[in-house]
Enzyme design. Sequence first.
Site, PDB file in Angstrom:
ATOM      1  N   GLU A  43       0.825  -1.218   0.000  1.00 30.60           N
ATOM      2  CA  GLU A  43       0.000   0.000   0.000  1.00 30.60           C
ATOM      3  C   GLU A  43       0.853   1.260   0.000  1.00 30.60           C
ATOM      4  O   GLU A  43       0.506   2.245  -0.641  1.00 30.60           O
ATOM      5  CB  GLU A  43      -0.963   0.006   1.190  1.00 30.60           C
ATOM      6  CG  GLU A  43      -2.071  -1.025   1.090  1.00 30.60           C
ATOM      7  CD  GLU A  43      -2.960  -0.881  -0.140  1.00 30.60           C
ATOM      8  OE1 GLU A  43      -3.077   0.238  -0.676  1.00 30.60           O
ATOM      9  OE2 GLU A  43      -3.518  -1.891  -0.591  1.00 30.60           O
ATOM     10  N   TYR A  88       9.390   9.454  -4.698  1.00 25.66           N
ATOM     11  CA  TYR A  88       8.826   9.775  -3.367  1.00 25.66           C
ATOM     12  C   TYR A  88       9.559   8.959  -2.285  1.00 25.66           C
ATOM     13  O   TYR A  88       8.977   8.129  -1.603  1.00 25.66           O
ATOM     14  CB  TYR A  88       7.327   9.493  -3.321  1.00 25.66           C
ATOM     15  CG  TYR A  88       6.536  10.311  -4.298  1.00 25.66           C
ATOM     16  CD1 TYR A  88       6.136  11.604  -3.977  1.00 25.66           C
ATOM     17  CD2 TYR A  88       6.212   9.807  -5.543  1.00 25.66           C
ATOM     18  CE1 TYR A  88       5.427  12.372  -4.887  1.00 25.66           C
ATOM     19  CE2 TYR A  88       5.513  10.573  -6.467  1.00 25.66           C
ATOM     20  CZ  TYR A  88       5.121  11.854  -6.124  1.00 25.66           C
ATOM     21  OH  TYR A  88       4.432  12.603  -7.030  1.00 25.66           O
ATOM     22  N   TYR A 126      -5.870   6.334   4.912  1.00 26.13           N
ATOM     23  CA  TYR A 126      -6.109   5.364   3.839  1.00 26.13           C
ATOM     24  C   TYR A 126      -5.303   4.075   4.087  1.00 26.13           C
ATOM     25  O   TYR A 126      -5.853   2.968   4.065  1.00 26.13           O
ATOM     26  CB  TYR A 126      -5.761   5.961   2.460  1.00 26.13           C
ATOM     27  CG  TYR A 126      -5.656   4.854   1.443  1.00 26.13           C
ATOM     28  CD1 TYR A 126      -6.810   4.243   0.950  1.00 26.13           C
ATOM     29  CD2 TYR A 126      -4.418   4.332   1.055  1.00 26.13           C
ATOM     30  CE1 TYR A 126      -6.745   3.159   0.081  1.00 26.13           C
ATOM     31  CE2 TYR A 126      -4.340   3.261   0.193  1.00 26.13           C
ATOM     32  CZ  TYR A 126      -5.505   2.681  -0.286  1.00 26.13           C
ATOM     33  OH  TYR A 126      -5.424   1.592  -1.129  1.00 26.13           O
ATOM     34  N   ASP A 144      -9.439   5.971  -1.169  1.00 27.91           N
ATOM     35  CA  ASP A 144      -8.424   6.789  -1.829  1.00 27.91           C
ATOM     36  C   ASP A 144      -9.063   7.502  -3.017  1.00 27.91           C
ATOM     37  O   ASP A 144     -10.277   7.418  -3.233  1.00 27.91           O
ATOM     38  CB  ASP A 144      -7.203   5.945  -2.233  1.00 27.91           C
ATOM     39  CG  ASP A 144      -7.506   5.004  -3.388  1.00 27.91           C
ATOM     40  OD1 ASP A 144      -8.692   4.895  -3.783  1.00 27.91           O
ATOM     41  OD2 ASP A 144      -6.561   4.385  -3.905  1.00 27.91           O
ATOM     42  N   CYS A 198     -14.008   1.758 -14.211  1.00 26.54           N
ATOM     43  CA  CYS A 198     -14.375   3.161 -13.930  1.00 26.54           C
ATOM     44  C   CYS A 198     -13.097   4.001 -13.914  1.00 26.54           C
ATOM     45  O   CYS A 198     -12.739   4.626 -12.922  1.00 26.54           O
ATOM     46  CB  CYS A 198     -15.120   3.230 -12.599  1.00 26.54           C
ATOM     47  SG  CYS A 198     -16.031   4.756 -12.370  1.00 26.54           S
ATOM     48  N   CYS A 214     -25.668   3.954 -12.004  1.00 28.36           N
ATOM     49  CA  CYS A 214     -24.711   5.062 -11.948  1.00 28.36           C
ATOM     50  C   CYS A 214     -25.398   6.355 -12.395  1.00 28.36           C
ATOM     51  O   CYS A 214     -25.801   6.502 -13.543  1.00 28.36           O
ATOM     52  CB  CYS A 214     -23.527   4.738 -12.864  1.00 28.36           C
ATOM     53  SG  CYS A 214     -22.287   6.044 -12.906  1.00 28.36           S
TER      54      CYS A 214
HETATM   55  N1  ADE Z   1      -4.076   0.381  -5.267  1.00 30.87           N
HETATM   56  C1  ADE Z   1      -3.914   0.625  -3.971  1.00 30.87           C
HETATM   57  N2  ADE Z   1      -3.913  -0.508  -3.273  1.00 30.87           N
HETATM   58  C2  ADE Z   1      -4.078  -1.501  -4.166  1.00 30.87           C
HETATM   59  C3  ADE Z   1      -4.177  -2.910  -4.055  1.00 30.87           C
HETATM   60  N3  ADE Z   1      -4.067  -3.516  -2.882  1.00 30.87           N
HETATM   61  N4  ADE Z   1      -4.355  -3.619  -5.192  1.00 30.87           N
HETATM   62  C4  ADE Z   1      -4.433  -2.984  -6.376  1.00 30.87           C
HETATM   63  N5  ADE Z   1      -4.360  -1.676  -6.538  1.00 30.87           N
HETATM   64  C5  ADE Z   1      -4.186  -0.930  -5.440  1.00 30.87           C
END
Ligand code: ADE
Length: 384
Positions: A43, A88, A126, A144, A198, A214
């Site tokens: 993540e 980053y 998040y 997110d 989407c 939607c």
């Molecule tokens: N974007 C953020 N976390 C993710 C995940 N676990 N799998 C795929 N896309 C992601």
Amino acid sequence: MLCAMDARTAHLIGRRLLAWYGKSARDLPWRHSPTPYGVWVSEVMLQQTVVATVIPYFERWMARFPDVASLASADEREALAAWEGLGYYRRALNLRRAARLAMEGHGGRVPSSQAALLNLPGVGPYIASAIRSLAFGKDEVALDANVARVFLRLLGLRAEAGDATARRAIRGAAEQALPPGRSGDYNQALMDFGSLICRPRRPRCADCFLAEKCEAFRRGLQHDVPQRTAGTLKRIRTVVAVFVTDGRVYVQKRPPGGLFEGMWEFPGGKVQGGETPRRALARECREELGASVTPGRKLAELTHYYTVFEVRLRAFLCPAPPELPEDEAHRWVPLGELDRYPMPSANRRIVAALEAHAQGQGSAPVRRSRRGGGARRTRRRARA
Ligand code: ADE
């Protein structure tokens, strides 16, 4: 502004997402046998980088630092080297610091409480919710920008993803749609749905199993939701000095607390208004290194993109003056050993130009332009 979703619609959306995920989930390495640590690492990597770029980095990272203890005992340079190219870099430093805190405060385990997770550097709401739902099965939505966009469209809200009223509506709908006990799959279904169907641009409404529910689709607004904030790239001109003596190259370490903390770079700085690049470089060397430098021939000229910056960088070969400082943060490194020093991508491209030059292939100055820092593809601009 329509801000709510009725409960039946929300439950239907949750069920359809799970059914679709059961058939169409992407095969991603962090999903194979998810551990709290693996979810956390993935993540953090995925927060500003797209999935395809993250996969090899995640695999290498998990092979090199398979658990909290191995990361906690790594030195800063190793962690940055494993992250090099992903961008980053603060994320890598924070992960390592957080691993140390987890050793001290949680017996080497990733904590499961929201409060303890939020105390770890680099863990925001998040990531905490993603860890809690994917790894600990807590019924929580990991919200997110991707998930926000999906619900903005489902609700038909013409707002920016960051708008406070819209965010409350998004969270309400996303929580209502969450099938109890299935939050891990539900959150991941939303992530896949946001990136495969989407999508930020050109959403695939014709293939969408939620289209009839939607609001944006019903009103033909799917391309206008979310509203985009006008972003302009800030242009910066920079110059760096490449000193080479007896096959060794002079590099300096970035100070703590700033951009690219702990990484190595060629000395230099920004060109100020009205300055020529060579004059700017002489001034920077005087101010930063206390050295009197006369820049020589141009080695490379490249354009590099960061999230909101376009950096035009010129590198000059310079004769090394005797007064160049040598200490923990300023070193002469054999050219062949520079790969052991973590560097921002733009500096790594200068090393490549220098190697080409040293092999006699660099008779013309290197001119290159690259978007997104090499392997790195940031997703913030594309997704937000
Ligand atoms: N974007 C953020 N976390 C993710 C995940 N676990 N799998 C795929 N896309 C992601």
